[in-house]
Design a protein around this motif. Structure first.
Motif, PDB file in Angstrom:
ATOM      1  N   HIS A   1       0.826  -1.201   0.000  1.00  0.00           N
ATOM      2  CA  HIS A   1       0.000   0.000   0.000  1.00  0.00           C
ATOM      3  C   HIS A   1       0.864   1.256   0.000  1.00  0.00           C
ATOM      4  O   HIS A   1       0.563   2.235  -0.687  1.00  0.00           O
ATOM      5  CB  HIS A   1      -0.921  -0.004   1.229  1.00  0.00           C
ATOM      6  CG  HIS A   1      -2.231  -0.688   0.991  1.00  0.00           C
ATOM      7  ND1 HIS A   1      -2.332  -2.039   0.765  1.00  0.00           N
ATOM      8  CD2 HIS A   1      -3.509  -0.194   0.944  1.00  0.00           C
ATOM      9  CE1 HIS A   1      -3.605  -2.374   0.600  1.00  0.00           C
ATOM     10  NE2 HIS A   1      -4.342  -1.265   0.695  1.00  0.00           N
TER      11      HIS A   1
ATOM     12  N   LEU B   1      -7.084   1.236  -5.142  1.00  0.00           N
ATOM     13  CA  LEU B   1      -6.446   0.798  -3.897  1.00  0.00           C
ATOM     14  C   LEU B   1      -7.466   0.573  -2.790  1.00  0.00           C
ATOM     15  O   LEU B   1      -7.269  -0.284  -1.916  1.00  0.00           O
ATOM     16  CB  LEU B   1      -5.415   1.834  -3.463  1.00  0.00           C
ATOM     17  CG  LEU B   1      -4.550   1.486  -2.254  1.00  0.00           C
ATOM     18  CD1 LEU B   1      -3.697   0.251  -2.535  1.00  0.00           C
ATOM     19  CD2 LEU B   1      -3.660   2.674  -1.879  1.00  0.00           C
TER      20      LEU B   1
ATOM     21  N   GLU C   1      -5.743  -3.887   3.342  1.00  0.00           N
ATOM     22  CA  GLU C   1      -4.382  -3.569   3.760  1.00  0.00           C
ATOM     23  C   GLU C   1      -3.941  -4.567   4.812  1.00  0.00           C
ATOM     24  O   GLU C   1      -4.579  -4.728   5.844  1.00  0.00           O
ATOM     25  CB  GLU C   1      -4.288  -2.153   4.318  1.00  0.00           C
ATOM     26  CG  GLU C   1      -2.865  -1.746   4.647  1.00  0.00           C
ATOM     27  CD  GLU C   1      -2.740  -0.266   4.916  1.00  0.00           C
ATOM     28  OE1 GLU C   1      -1.592   0.190   5.102  1.00  0.00           O
ATOM     29  OE2 GLU C   1      -3.766   0.431   4.935  1.00  0.00           O
TER      30      GLU C   1
END
Length: 352
Positions: A277, A339, A344
């Protein structure tokens, strides 16, 4: 040149890395791959790994010397250590192209003696040069005489009906006699007739032991191995057995996080790293600058599609970028949208 002048890409005539630095970086390298390892790909890979040696796509000496295609030498300062791979078979022309690459600031100039494509064969360079070791030696000598930047070679085990156990040592002996000190061997033969370039990457059997034998026979030669190696766990045993470097190609491109995110720690012993990330966020200023100059987002993001391979949300990441990045006006905000679909995870915590 389209974005910056050649003499502004890097200080003219000055390489960023010493020979010893580049040799250390060559402990792991990303292979030169046509249509893939362009300047945007290399910048992205450099975000993932500070240490790994990166290679350009093959640039033909005629394109630079006769065609004046100096835009092919463009790169970003952040890419160092970075090597220029040249294709050609005329010593004088390769010497001129080498000087252009050295003046642009590349840390290494590599001669392609391994590509098996028909286009390369018709130009009498690439893997077909395995049949002419003295010509390769003449080319290397001319290139070395043209610059103080390190000149290297990437070759195959052999071609067609050659018996590599016999011809490869002869090839190396002839080329090393020029003072060549670093070489990469793709551990497969190339079949110039009957197999496509794609088939030549998979069908000829791998012979890692022969490459290791060449290190035994030429102990002073900095020798890297290439071919079929897809992970760092597969790379490390080659280093532990005594080879000086490992070059990874398609796996580093299609699954870059798996190969490059841990490379600095596992290969170079570094105490730092980056999360996937964070790497995306690190790319945003570069993306913004490229788009603001009129570049297309897809020119960069096409190299980033495999970043989250195997993670939840990876398919959505690829879909959003594949569908949206080619559209007019697409920019960093689309990357952030893509994203947002990816969970994450903290790799280090997951390992604990």
């Amino acid at each position: 040149m389209s974005e910056v002048k050649l003499d502004k890409i890097c200080a003219k005539g000055v390489s960023k890395q010493s020979v010893s630095d580049v040799s250390k970086a060559a402990r792991l390298s990303v292979a030169p791959m046509m249509d893939w390892t362009d300047r945007h790909c290399r910048y992205f890979h450099r975000v993932l790994s500070k240490e790994t040696l990166l290679y350009t796509e093959m640039v033909t000496a005629p394109a630079l010397v006769r065609g004046g295609a100096l835009h092919l030498l463009e790169y970003s300062q952040e890419e160092h250590p970075v090597a220029l791979q040249l294709g050609g078979s005329d010593p004088a022309e390769l010497a001129q192209a080498t000087k252009l690459g050295a003046d642009a600031g590349y840390d290494e100039i590599n001669l392609n003696v391994g590509c098996p494509s028909d286009r390369v064969q018709s130009g009498t360079f690439g893997a077909i040069l395995m049949k002419q070791p003295q010509l390769v030696a003449d080319c290397v000598k001319a290139m070395k005489d043209a610059t103080d930047v390190e000149v290297t070679v990437k070759c195959r085990l052999g071609v067609d009906d050659q018996t590599p156990e016999d011809t490869l040592p002869q090839f190396l002996e002839t080329v090393v006699a020029t003072g060549l000190s670093r070489l990469t061997i793709h551990a497969r033969k190339a079949w110039l007739k009957g197999l496509s370039p794609k088939e030549n990457r998979d069908i000829p059997p791998l012979d890692y032991d022969l490459v290791h034998q060449m290190k035994t026979d030429f102990p002073k030669l900095h020798l890297s191995i290439n071919g079929g190696i897809a992970t760092l766990d597969e790379a490390l045993p080659h280093l532990e057995r005594g080879l000086d470097g490992v070059m990874i190609g398609r796996a580093a491109y299609h699954d870059p996080a798996n190969v490059l995110l841990d490379a600095d720690q596992k290969i170079y012993g570094a105490d730092y790293g980056i999360q996937a990330h964070d790497a995306v966020h690190a790319m945003l200023p570069y993306i913004e600058a490229h788009v603001s100059r009129g570049g297309k987002l897809s020119q960069i993001t096409r190299h980033m599609l495999g970043l989250f391979t195997g993670r939840p949300g990876a398919r959505a990441w690829r879909r959003v970028l594949s569908e949206g990045a080619p559209k007019k006006g697409a920019g960093p905000e689309l990357v952030l949208e893509a994203l947002s679909y990816v969970a994450e995870t903290h790799r280090n915590q997951a390992a604990e």
